[in-house]
Design a protein around this motif. Sequence first.
Motif, PDB file in Angstrom:
ATOM      1  N   ALA A   2       0.835  -1.207   0.000  1.00  0.00           N
ATOM      2  CA  ALA A   2       0.000   0.000   0.000  1.00  0.00           C
ATOM      3  C   ALA A   2       0.866   1.252   0.000  1.00  0.00           C
ATOM      4  O   ALA A   2       0.544   2.237  -0.663  1.00  0.00           O
ATOM      5  N   ILE A   3       1.968   1.216   0.708  1.00  0.00           N
ATOM      6  CA  ILE A   3       2.869   2.367   0.773  1.00  0.00           C
ATOM      7  C   ILE A   3       3.691   2.483  -0.513  1.00  0.00           C
ATOM      8  O   ILE A   3       3.761   3.543  -1.133  1.00  0.00           O
ATOM      9  N   HIS A   4       4.302   1.397  -0.921  1.00  0.00           N
ATOM     10  CA  HIS A   4       5.248   1.452  -2.032  1.00  0.00           C
ATOM     11  C   HIS A   4       4.580   1.478  -3.395  1.00  0.00           C
ATOM     12  O   HIS A   4       5.165   1.991  -4.347  1.00  0.00           O
ATOM     13  N   ILE A   5       3.385   0.976  -3.526  1.00  0.00           N
ATOM     14  CA  ILE A   5       2.728   1.021  -4.831  1.00  0.00           C
ATOM     15  C   ILE A   5       2.385   2.460  -5.192  1.00  0.00           C
ATOM     16  O   ILE A   5       2.443   2.846  -6.360  1.00  0.00           O
ATOM     17  N   LYS A   6       2.057   3.274  -4.194  1.00  0.00           N
ATOM     18  CA  LYS A   6       1.782   4.694  -4.461  1.00  0.00           C
ATOM     19  C   LYS A   6       3.049   5.394  -4.934  1.00  0.00           C
ATOM     20  O   LYS A   6       3.012   6.180  -5.884  1.00  0.00           O
ATOM     21  N   ARG A   7       4.159   5.110  -4.298  1.00  0.00           N
ATOM     22  CA  ARG A   7       5.428   5.708  -4.722  1.00  0.00           C
ATOM     23  C   ARG A   7       5.786   5.271  -6.138  1.00  0.00           C
ATOM     24  O   ARG A   7       6.232   6.070  -6.959  1.00  0.00           O
ATOM     25  N   PHE A   8       5.589   3.997  -6.414  1.00  0.00           N
ATOM     26  CA  PHE A   8       5.898   3.474  -7.745  1.00  0.00           C
ATOM     27  C   PHE A   8       4.978   4.107  -8.794  1.00  0.00           C
ATOM     28  O   PHE A   8       5.428   4.462  -9.882  1.00  0.00           O
ATOM     29  N   ALA A   9       3.704   4.264  -8.465  1.00  0.00           N
ATOM     30  CA  ALA A   9       2.760   4.886  -9.401  1.00  0.00           C
ATOM     31  C   ALA A   9       3.164   6.332  -9.692  1.00  0.00           C
ATOM     32  O   ALA A   9       3.108   6.777 -10.844  1.00  0.00           O
ATOM     33  N   HIS A  10       3.595   7.061  -8.659  1.00  0.00           N
ATOM     34  CA  HIS A  10       4.061   8.436  -8.877  1.00  0.00           C
ATOM     35  C   HIS A  10       5.303   8.461  -9.753  1.00  0.00           C
ATOM     36  O   HIS A  10       5.432   9.306 -10.642  1.00  0.00           O
ATOM     37  N   TRP A  11       6.219   7.542  -9.511  1.00  0.00           N
ATOM     38  CA  TRP A  11       7.430   7.463 -10.326  1.00  0.00           C
ATOM     39  C   TRP A  11       7.072   7.188 -11.780  1.00  0.00           C
ATOM     40  O   TRP A  11       7.617   7.825 -12.695  1.00  0.00           O
ATOM     41  N   CYS A  12       6.142   6.250 -12.005  1.00  0.00           N
ATOM     42  CA  CYS A  12       5.720   5.928 -13.376  1.00  0.00           C
ATOM     43  C   CYS A  12       5.093   7.135 -14.054  1.00  0.00           C
ATOM     44  O   CYS A  12       5.355   7.396 -15.233  1.00  0.00           O
ATOM     45  N   GLN A  13       4.269   7.865 -13.316  1.00  0.00           N
ATOM     46  CA  GLN A  13       3.627   9.047 -13.887  1.00  0.00           C
ATOM     47  C   GLN A  13       4.666  10.106 -14.240  1.00  0.00           C
ATOM     48  O   GLN A  13       4.620  10.695 -15.317  1.00  0.00           O
ATOM     49  N   ASP A  14       5.622  10.330 -13.340  1.00  0.00           N
ATOM     50  CA  ASP A  14       6.692  11.300 -13.614  1.00  0.00           C
ATOM     51  C   ASP A  14       7.508  10.866 -14.831  1.00  0.00           C
ATOM     52  O   ASP A  14       7.860  11.690 -15.681  1.00  0.00           O
ATOM     53  N   PHE A  15       7.822   9.578 -14.909  1.00  0.00           N
ATOM     54  CA  PHE A  15       8.582   9.053 -16.049  1.00  0.00           C
ATOM     55  C   PHE A  15       7.793   9.255 -17.341  1.00  0.00           C
ATOM     56  O   PHE A  15       8.333   9.713 -18.350  1.00  0.00           O
ATOM     57  N   HIS A  16       6.520   8.927 -17.313  1.00  0.00           N
ATOM     58  CA  HIS A  16       5.661   9.085 -18.490  1.00  0.00           C
ATOM     59  C   HIS A  16       5.590  10.546 -18.917  1.00  0.00           C
ATOM     60  O   HIS A  16       5.710  10.866 -20.102  1.00  0.00           O
ATOM     61  N   ASP A  17       5.403  11.430 -17.955  1.00  0.00           N
ATOM     62  CA  ASP A  17       5.342  12.864 -18.270  1.00  0.00           C
ATOM     63  C   ASP A  17       6.654  13.356 -18.865  1.00  0.00           C
ATOM     64  O   ASP A  17       6.672  14.148 -19.798  1.00  0.00           O
ATOM     65  N   GLY A  18       7.758  12.865 -18.303  1.00  0.00           N
ATOM     66  CA  GLY A  18       9.067  13.236 -18.827  1.00  0.00           C
ATOM     67  C   GLY A  18       9.273  12.754 -20.242  1.00  0.00           C
ATOM     68  O   GLY A  18       9.803  13.477 -21.094  1.00  0.00           O
ATOM     69  N   MET A  19       8.847  11.536 -20.528  1.00  0.00           N
ATOM     70  CA  MET A  19       8.992  10.998 -21.876  1.00  0.00           C
ATOM     71  C   MET A  19       8.095  11.755 -22.855  1.00  0.00           C
ATOM     72  O   MET A  19       8.495  12.016 -23.987  1.00  0.00           O
ATOM     73  N   ARG A  20       6.912  12.123 -22.417  1.00  0.00           N
ATOM     74  CA  ARG A  20       5.996  12.881 -23.283  1.00  0.00           C
ATOM     75  C   ARG A  20       6.582  14.254 -23.601  1.00  0.00           C
ATOM     76  O   ARG A  20       6.505  14.720 -24.734  1.00  0.00           O
ATOM     77  N   SER A  21       7.205  14.885 -22.594  1.00  0.00           N
ATOM     78  CA  SER A  21       7.787  16.202 -22.848  1.00  0.00           C
ATOM     79  C   SER A  21       8.988  16.105 -23.773  1.00  0.00           C
ATOM     80  O   SER A  21       9.249  17.011 -24.568  1.00  0.00           O
ATOM     81  N   LEU A  22       9.733  15.006 -23.704  1.00  0.00           N
ATOM     82  CA  LEU A  22      10.846  14.809 -24.646  1.00  0.00           C
ATOM     83  C   LEU A  22      10.313  14.653 -26.058  1.00  0.00           C
ATOM     84  O   LEU A  22      10.901  15.160 -27.009  1.00  0.00           O
ATOM     85  N   GLY A  23       9.196  13.939 -26.210  1.00  0.00           N
ATOM     86  CA  GLY A  23       8.613  13.710 -27.528  1.00  0.00           C
ATOM     87  C   GLY A  23       8.088  14.993 -28.139  1.00  0.00           C
ATOM     88  O   GLY A  23       8.116  15.166 -29.366  1.00  0.00           O
ATOM     89  N   SER A  24       7.647  15.927 -27.314  1.00  0.00           N
ATOM     90  CA  SER A  24       7.111  17.185 -27.871  1.00  0.00           C
ATOM     91  C   SER A  24       8.214  18.148 -28.267  1.00  0.00           C
ATOM     92  O   SER A  24       7.959  19.150 -28.929  1.00  0.00           O
ATOM     93  N   MET A  25       9.457  17.844 -27.883  1.00  0.00           N
ATOM     94  CA  MET A  25      10.575  18.718 -28.234  1.00  0.00           C
ATOM     95  C   MET A  25      11.015  18.507 -29.679  1.00  0.00           C
ATOM     96  O   MET A  25      11.699  19.347 -30.232  1.00  0.00           O
ATOM     97  N   THR A  26      10.657  17.384 -30.282  1.00  0.00           N
ATOM     98  CA  THR A  26      11.146  17.131 -31.635  1.00  0.00           C
ATOM     99  C   THR A  26      10.242  17.704 -32.682  1.00  0.00           C
ATOM    100  O   THR A  26       9.161  18.065 -32.545  1.00  0.00           O
TER     101      THR A  26
END
Length: 84
Positions: A60-84
């Motif tokens: 319950a504790i770590h799945i929330k942290r992992f979900a936040h990490w995944c969301q941050d990673f996804h957002d970061g990848m999306r922002s990289l894709g919009s730079m091209t």
Amino acid sequence: MSLVEVVTNAMVGFVTSVPVNFAILPLFGAPVKLGASMGITLAFTVVSVVRSYLVRRFFAIHIKRFAHWCQDFHDGMRSLGSMT
């Protein structure tokens, strides 16, 4: 609610395990009385409740942290894709 679920599951397991222990242990050369079977089952039930509760809380504790990490990673990848 995790604790309620874990305790309910353990109580069902306890009621199931007492007669199973009483029947199975003598087959392995460990004849036991009903009271001993209940004691053995109670000990394993307590360990099971603690273990199950701790595992649930860990996830319950770590799945929330992992979900936040995944969301941050996804957002970061999306922002990289919009730079091209």
